[in-house]
Design a protein around this motif. Structure first.
Motif, PDB file in Angstrom:
ATOM      1  N   THR A 280     -55.463 -90.879  14.961  1.00 51.68           N
ATOM      2  CA  THR A 280     -56.266 -91.922  14.319  1.00 51.68           C
ATOM      3  C   THR A 280     -56.709 -91.425  12.948  1.00 51.68           C
ATOM      4  O   THR A 280     -56.850 -90.217  12.730  1.00 51.68           O
ATOM      5  N   GLY A 281     -56.926 -92.392  12.032  1.00 52.31           N
ATOM      6  CA  GLY A 281     -57.436 -92.047  10.712  1.00 52.31           C
ATOM      7  C   GLY A 281     -56.358 -91.561   9.771  1.00 52.31           C
ATOM      8  O   GLY A 281     -55.193 -91.395  10.141  1.00 52.31           O
ATOM      9  N   PRO A 282     -56.726 -91.334   8.495  1.00 52.01           N
ATOM     10  CA  PRO A 282     -55.753 -90.885   7.491  1.00 52.01           C
ATOM     11  C   PRO A 282     -55.171 -89.524   7.849  1.00 52.01           C
ATOM     12  O   PRO A 282     -55.821 -88.691   8.480  1.00 52.01           O
ATOM     13  N   GLY A 283     -53.939 -89.319   7.448  1.00 56.09           N
ATOM     14  CA  GLY A 283     -53.290 -88.039   7.704  1.00 56.09           C
ATOM     15  C   GLY A 283     -51.896 -88.001   7.120  1.00 56.09           C
ATOM     16  O   GLY A 283     -51.415 -88.972   6.527  1.00 56.09           O
ATOM     17  N   ASN A 298     -50.133 -94.036  14.882  1.00 58.20           N
ATOM     18  CA  ASN A 298     -51.066 -94.191  13.771  1.00 58.20           C
ATOM     19  C   ASN A 298     -50.274 -94.521  12.518  1.00 58.20           C
ATOM     20  O   ASN A 298     -49.515 -93.695  12.018  1.00 58.20           O
ATOM     21  N   GLN A 299     -50.453 -95.737  11.992  1.00 58.45           N
ATOM     22  CA  GLN A 299     -49.736 -96.157  10.795  1.00 58.45           C
ATOM     23  C   GLN A 299     -50.549 -95.992   9.521  1.00 58.45           C
ATOM     24  O   GLN A 299     -50.217 -96.563   8.485  1.00 58.45           O
ATOM     25  N   ASN A 300     -51.563 -95.158   9.596  1.00 54.23           N
ATOM     26  CA  ASN A 300     -52.335 -94.781   8.411  1.00 54.23           C
ATOM     27  C   ASN A 300     -51.954 -93.374   7.958  1.00 54.23           C
ATOM     28  O   ASN A 300     -52.770 -92.650   7.394  1.00 54.23           O
ATOM     29  N   LEU A 301     -50.718 -92.989   8.253  1.00 54.90           N
ATOM     30  CA  LEU A 301     -50.189 -91.694   7.839  1.00 54.90           C
ATOM     31  C   LEU A 301     -49.326 -91.887   6.596  1.00 54.90           C
ATOM     32  O   LEU A 301     -48.687 -92.916   6.417  1.00 54.90           O
ATOM     33  N   LYS A 516     -53.337-107.923  -0.044  1.00 56.36           N
ATOM     34  CA  LYS A 516     -53.871-106.957  -1.000  1.00 56.36           C
ATOM     35  C   LYS A 516     -52.787-106.193  -1.741  1.00 56.36           C
ATOM     36  O   LYS A 516     -52.754-106.181  -2.977  1.00 56.36           O
ATOM     37  N   TYR A 517     -51.856-105.591  -1.004  1.00 56.50           N
ATOM     38  CA  TYR A 517     -50.872-104.720  -1.633  1.00 56.50           C
ATOM     39  C   TYR A 517     -49.508-105.389  -1.830  1.00 56.50           C
ATOM     40  O   TYR A 517     -48.699-104.914  -2.621  1.00 56.50           O
ATOM     41  N   GLY A 518     -49.234-106.464  -1.118  1.00 57.72           N
ATOM     42  CA  GLY A 518     -47.928-107.114  -1.241  1.00 57.72           C
ATOM     43  C   GLY A 518     -46.788-106.264  -0.731  1.00 57.72           C
ATOM     44  O   GLY A 518     -45.656-106.352  -1.220  1.00 57.72           O
ATOM     45  N   GLY A 519     -47.047-105.438   0.265  1.00 58.77           N
ATOM     46  CA  GLY A 519     -46.006-104.587   0.848  1.00 58.77           C
ATOM     47  C   GLY A 519     -46.618-103.375   1.510  1.00 58.77           C
ATOM     48  O   GLY A 519     -47.835-103.293   1.721  1.00 58.77           O
ATOM     49  N   GLY A 520     -45.789-102.415   1.833  1.00 59.97           N
ATOM     50  CA  GLY A 520     -46.273-101.214   2.474  1.00 59.97           C
ATOM     51  C   GLY A 520     -45.123-100.309   2.856  1.00 59.97           C
ATOM     52  O   GLY A 520     -44.007-100.423   2.329  1.00 59.97           O
ATOM     53  N   TYR A 521     -45.371 -99.407   3.794  1.00 62.81           N
ATOM     54  CA  TYR A 521     -44.328 -98.514   4.288  1.00 62.81           C
ATOM     55  C   TYR A 521     -43.296 -99.321   5.099  1.00 62.81           C
ATOM     56  O   TYR A 521     -43.603-100.413   5.586  1.00 62.81           O
ATOM     57  N   PRO A 522     -42.057 -98.812   5.264  1.00 61.16           N
ATOM     58  CA  PRO A 522     -41.041 -99.581   5.986  1.00 61.16           C
ATOM     59  C   PRO A 522     -41.495-100.055   7.360  1.00 61.16           C
ATOM     60  O   PRO A 522     -41.276-101.216   7.728  1.00 61.16           O
ATOM     61  N   ASP A 523     -42.137 -99.188   8.141  1.00 59.88           N
ATOM     62  CA  ASP A 523     -42.558 -99.592   9.479  1.00 59.88           C
ATOM     63  C   ASP A 523     -43.651-100.648   9.454  1.00 59.88           C
ATOM     64  O   ASP A 523     -43.853-101.365  10.443  1.00 59.88           O
ATOM     65  N   HIS A 524     -44.388-100.741   8.352  1.00 63.51           N
ATOM     66  CA  HIS A 524     -45.439-101.761   8.258  1.00 63.51           C
ATOM     67  C   HIS A 524     -44.844-103.166   8.305  1.00 63.51           C
ATOM     68  O   HIS A 524     -45.504-104.105   8.771  1.00 63.51           O
ATOM     69  N   PHE A 525     -43.604-103.344   7.821  1.00 67.17           N
ATOM     70  CA  PHE A 525     -42.961-104.655   7.834  1.00 67.17           C
ATOM     71  C   PHE A 525     -42.816-105.168   9.266  1.00 67.17           C
ATOM     72  O   PHE A 525     -43.063-106.349   9.536  1.00 67.17           O
ATOM     73  N   SER A 526     -42.414-104.301  10.187  1.00 71.23           N
ATOM     74  CA  SER A 526     -42.242-104.723  11.581  1.00 71.23           C
ATOM     75  C   SER A 526     -43.584-105.050  12.217  1.00 71.23           C
ATOM     76  O   SER A 526     -43.695-106.006  13.011  1.00 71.23           O
TER      77      SER A 526
END
Length: 775
Positions: A280-283, A298-301, A516-526
């Motif tokens: 959990t959390g940033p990392g 955790n998708q905040n990595l 907010k960002y109009g995108g993200g990391y590849p896994d964020h799309f799924s």
């Protein structure tokens, strides 16, 4: 009386001597005297032995057979040469005893070694060859050694998973060519006792030409040869049995890439992981282990993985190799909500088989069986078992495994380097027409877990999703089409952002991605697609696994790296089950899956490699042409297969249609050949064309002109070989051709052509009707 007694005493030893001569071991007849043939055969066998050792490195520790088998086989070859003219009874007896002992050891190892018997069989063949090499007097005995060498190379080819086998294969072919030549000379009775006698025949230049020609033909046949999945041995590759010293805890997922409770950032302490990525959390992402293989992701990595090969897979079809699936959205990632003993099912296999029968969901639609064999090539991999969805049977070396509520498979211990297992899956066909007919009536156990979202998030995401669907060019109502459209919309309107900042503790991933960002990391799309579909009432989940990015057509294996791991969205399509969608930019929206016809998969891979070098317009046009041809061919094969499944009447109709299609193809080919021939004749001078027409006609009558024959010699051959063809016409046209070609004289071509047509017409009138039609 004394004379008769002496005569009986002398005749008895003579009879005993005759019996002894009759049963006395005789030296072998037709002894092979060719030293070059013996040496080349020995080299061929040595290459086969080394091939087994090299190929075995891909799946197990090297058995080291070559260290003793190669020198022993060479020593046996020398011994058999010097003793080739003797009976060698004692040697034969010892060889027979040694072979029986080797056979007994083979059966013992067969019972202890498990399901994959290829290496055990190879070791038996090598042992038999070593013993056999001490008695090789005849050419037939050398032939047995050649056969063993070919079998060893074939076994090594099935074991090999890399291109390290390629140089050995080239060496084998380079040696096999002179072996065949020397064997043919020996059969003709040409004695080649030394290498000097065949120096010109076995010259490096000549052998190189033969080798290049053989390789070119072999690669062409290999590329064009169809791969039919029906030819599949049911004795699947599996590692040796693994005995566990501890009890199996199916709730535990071991991913060394995560820091677990009780573990410090340096990896010290007690727990199940030693990575640097927090749950959990940033990392920061662990550079070796994919973060998605865990009960909570955790998708905040942030960060990137370093490419590393993790496994090699041989599969009948390309597809997504699923590892885990997640049902509960946490705001910045996912977790498995049902991870207790009541929801996890532990399966135990029988002691005499490696096979686990896996529970499968009941779904409609056509399915196809796909077999995959996995070999792990890293020191440590999570205790999760990748498999194409939906797995029906698993061949695994442990006595127990577990299956979770999402269909993920778990092993009692992490997968280690060299571990091999096999999965048999029933893959559903993606019939778009049928999937468009699915309704929104879902069972309660689906709606309870796969539609869950926070109320505030649901409302805002639902408004955005409805807005996207309302702006579509055409109304979209079916769940399947909505899933496709939204996945494509995300790919085209949002971007991959590798410099994305960390999310705040109260910040939601999906809202930050969309607004907010109009995108993200590849896994964020799924993740975003999964939440959007849930917001409009379509049950979804995310699944983690591997997409095979590299296929080696020469080894037949997919090379899977840790960077091939990703998250996909799985949507529930009612009674047809779960289907995956990939919204990540730069990838196909529909992951690879089974098609109606994939026998020419290697040819397609080869074409993809060629197309990468062509300009985009040319490659696109050729892709369209090939796709149309493949579609027509697949349609024909599918219809014929359907007929064959409808009893003997359908089989008869199918055979009739197959014969009709073959006949039409033959007519088309024949017409194309005639068109080419006529086009070629038009490009020739009139006299040259007339002469070639006569030669072609005589060829159809059974009189073939040899390349070394002059026109006059060919005319004499016609006169001596046949009485039904007017030889004076052949002589007249041949003389006219010579006068025109070499004398520059003018010839009455029209007159000669008419005479040739008259002769052909008279000849056809004397033939039976059917022969005239098909000659």
């Amino acid at each position: 009386m004394s004379t008769g007694f002496q005569q009986s005493n002398t005749t008895q030893p003579n009879r005993l001597k005759e019996l002894w001569q009759r049963f006395k071991p005789q030296p072998p007849t037709k002894i092979e005297e060719s030293i070059p043939l013996r040496v080349m055969v020995q080299l061929l066998v040595i290459v086969g032995i080394i091939a087994v050792d090299v190929a075995a490195l891909d799946v197990v520790d090297s058995p080291g057979i070559s260290f003793w088998a190669v020198p022993m086989s060479a020593a046996g070859g020398c011994w058999s040469w010097y003793r080739r003219r003797r009976a060698n009874i004692l040697v034969k007896f010892c060889i027979a005893i040694a072979m029986l002992v080797a056979l007994a050891l083979f059966f013992i190892r067969l019972l202890e070694g498990g399901n994959d018997t290829r290496l055990v069989l190879a070791e038996l063949l090598i042992q038999l060859q070593v013993f056999h090499s001490f008695d090789l007097p005849r050419r037939k005995d050398l032939g047995y050694s050649v056969v063993i060498g070919i079998i060893l190379l074939g076994v090594a080819a099935t074991l090999s998973q890399t291109l390290f086998f390629a140089p050995i294969l080239l060496a084998f072919v380079a040696i096999a060519i002179p072996v065949l030549m020397l064997d043919y000379r020996s059969r003709l009775g040409v004695i080649t006792s030394g290498f000097r006698g065949v120096r010109s025949d076995l010259s490096a230049k000549r052998m190189s030409g033969f080798l290049l020609l053989t390789l070119a033909l072999g690669l062409a046949i290999f590329t064009l040869m169809p791969r039919f999945p029906g030819y599949q041995i049911r004795n699947f590759p599996v590692s040796a049995p693994i005995d566990l010293q501890e009890d199996f805890d199916p709730e535990t997922v071991i991913n060394p890439g995560y820091v677990r409770p009780g573990i410090s950032g340096t990896g010290e302490g007690e727990g199940e992981g030693t990575g640097e990525a927090p749950e959990t959390g940033p990392g920061e992402l662990n550079p070796e282990f994919y973060y998605g293989f865990n009960t909570r992701i955790n998708q905040n990595l942030r960060g990137e993985m370093e490419p590393q090969v993790v496994m090699r897979v041989r599969s009948q079809a390309e597809g997504f190799m699923r590892v885990m699936a997640f049902d509960r959205y946490t705001g910045q990632g996912w977790e498995v909500s049902r991870n207790d003993e009541e929801q996890l099912e532990t399966l135990t296999r029988s002691s005499w088989s490696f096979r686990f029968h896996l529970p499968m969901g009941i779904s409609r639609g056509r399915r196809r069986e796909v077999v995959q064999s996995y070999t792990v090539v890293v020191e440590e991999f999570p205790n999760l078992i990748p498999a194409m969805y939906e797995a029906q049977q698993l061949y695994f070396p442990t006595e127990e495994i577990a299956i979770d509520a999402e269909g993920g498979l778990r092993a009692p211990l992490p997968l280690t380097d060299g571990l091999t297992y096999t999965v048999v899956s029933q893959i559903p066909y993606r019939d778009r027409t049928r999937l468009e007919e699915t309704t929104r009536r879902y069972p309660e156990d689906v709606t309870n877990y796969y539609l869950e979202l926070p109320a505030e998030l649901r409302q805002r995401v639902q408004e955005r999703t409805r807005e996207i669907l309302d702006n579509a060019p055409n109304p979209i109502t079916s769940p399947y089409e909505q899933s496709l459209y939204l996945a494509q919309f995300l790919k085209q309107n949002y971007t991959v952002q590798t410099d994305l900042p960390f999310f705040d503790a109260s910040e939601d991933l999906v809202e930050a991605f969309l607004f907010k960002y109009g995108g993200g990391y590849p896994d964020h799309f799924s993740t975003v697609l999964t939440v959007m579909l849930r917001s409009i009432g379509i049950p979804t989940r995310v699944s983690a696994g591997f997409l095979p990015s590299q296929f080696n057509p020469f080894t037949g294996y997919y090379v899977v790296r840790n960077t091939d791991a990703l998250l996909l969205t799985e949507a529930y399509m009612g009674s047809y089950g779960w289907f995956a969608f990939n919204p990540i930019p730069g990838m196909e929206v529909i992951p690879p899956t089974v098609n109606d016809y994939q026998a020419f998969g290697v040819l397609r891979q080869f074409w993809d490699w060629i197309a990468g070098w062509l300009p985009s317009p040319v490659a696109g046009f050729l892709n369209g042409v090939f796709a149309w041809i493949a579609g027509v061919f697949a349609w024909i094969v599918a219809r014929l297969t359907l007929l064959f499944r409808q009893g003997w009447v359908g089989a008869l109709i199918g055979f009739g249609l197959a014969i009709a299609i073959a006949f039409v193809g033959w007519l088309g080919w024949s017409g194309w050949q005639r068109w080419r021939y006529r086009r070629w004749l038009k490009q020739l001078p009139p006299m040259e064309a007339l002469y070639q027409q006569m030669v072609q006609w005589l060829k159809s009558e059974g009189v073939v002109k040899k390349p070394v024959q002059t026109p006059l010699e060919f005319g004499r051959a016609v006169r001596h070989n046949t009485q039904s063809i007017p030889s004076d016409l052949v002589d007249e046209i041949s003389h006219a051709y010579l006068h025109w070609r070499y004398g520059g004289e003018t010839v009455d071509v029209k007159y000669l052509r008419n005479k040739l047509k008259t002769a052909q017409r008279q000849r056809n009138q004397r033939l039976p009707f059917l022969q005239r039609r098909f000659s």
